[in-house]
Write an enzyme that holds these catalytic residues in place. Sequence first.
Site, mmCIF file in Angstrom:
data_model
loop_
_atom_site.group_PDB
_atom_site.id
_atom_site.type_symbol
_atom_site.label_atom_id
_atom_site.label_comp_id
_atom_site.label_asym_id
_atom_site.label_seq_id
_atom_site.Cartn_x
_atom_site.Cartn_y
_atom_site.Cartn_z
ATOM 1 C CG ASP A 1 -1.621 1.352 1.396
ATOM 2 O OD1 ASP A 1 -2.641 1.553 0.710
ATOM 3 O OD2 ASP A 1 -1.162 2.207 2.184
ATOM 4 C CE1 TYR B 1 0.562 8.070 2.641
ATOM 5 C CE2 TYR B 1 1.099 5.813 2.043
ATOM 6 C CZ TYR B 1 0.280 6.711 2.689
ATOM 7 O OH TYR B 1 -0.819 6.254 3.372
ATOM 8 C CE LYS C 1 -3.776 5.060 1.252
ATOM 9 N NZ LYS C 1 -2.405 4.528 1.082
ATOM 10 C CG HIS D 1 -4.623 9.963 0.729
ATOM 11 N ND1 HIS D 1 -3.288 9.912 0.389
ATOM 12 C CD2 HIS D 1 -4.651 9.639 2.049
ATOM 13 C CE1 HIS D 1 -2.563 9.572 1.439
ATOM 14 N NE2 HIS D 1 -3.374 9.410 2.464
#
Length: 293
Positions: free
Chosen positions: A42, A47, A72, A105
């Site tokens: 994931d 990120y 996401k 997200h």
Amino acid sequence: MEFTLNNGVTIPALGLGVFQSPPEQTTAAVEAALAAGYRHIDTAAAYGNEREVGDGIRRSGPDRPDVFIETKVWVSDYGHDQTLHAWKKAAGKLGTDYLDLFILHQPAPDRFEKTIAAYKALETLLADGRVRAIGVSNFMPHHLEELLAATDVVPAVNQIEVHPYFAQPAVQAADAVNGILTQAWSPIGGITFYPGWGENRRNVMEEPAIAAVGNAHGKTPAQVMLRWHLQQGRSAIPKSTNPARISENFNVFDFELSSDELAAIDALDTGVRNGPDPDEARPERFAMVIPEA
């Protein structure tokens, strides 16, 4: 262990999370996870490590169809056309021509019309075969209600903060009623003790009730919490960059918690959120630009 999503796609119950994993450590973490037996990774555009996740998958043994990749869309890419382009950015960085699970997200309630448009783009990607399943993250019951009223495809997954100190039973119930799999982020309570995240946090890893259950089974607190999630039907995505801990977190399929042990962990819920409030507008954070592939 796998769960079957509401569209028939199967998802490995346990995945490696890479939130706050520095890019320079992410590739090795993914390689360690796949070597330990994980088949679910994931990540997220926000990120900043999708490219390194892709590198780790390519450097490892499993073929692409054997690895479930979840990522996401960030809020700055919400909107129908923008979200279609967000898929291109994500797929390009990950080095794949399809995603197994693509989710929004945040609900971003201050611009929910864009959230709806973004989700409709996910529906388009699903229909085109560019994603195998679609979903959401951090959606509360009222967000789900609004989304379901305006779209056609029920989300397959809702990824939310769940750990023994914050179990969100109302959200889990709303997910279950709609056939949505609850997926736990911070499943072993990492957000309760990340340095700099907040002050005066209680560290769930040091909770005596969890230690007692672990001692009874010869397991660590992290392993007990992950088993708690799996037995209650939740997917979980523990984060680590430490190969020993990555392996330890996957070693949870050889014991079972009793109903009393599950209840003892359930009783730890404080009802206090440690992560960001999904109903809170965060315009500066939401404006973060996601780089091109």
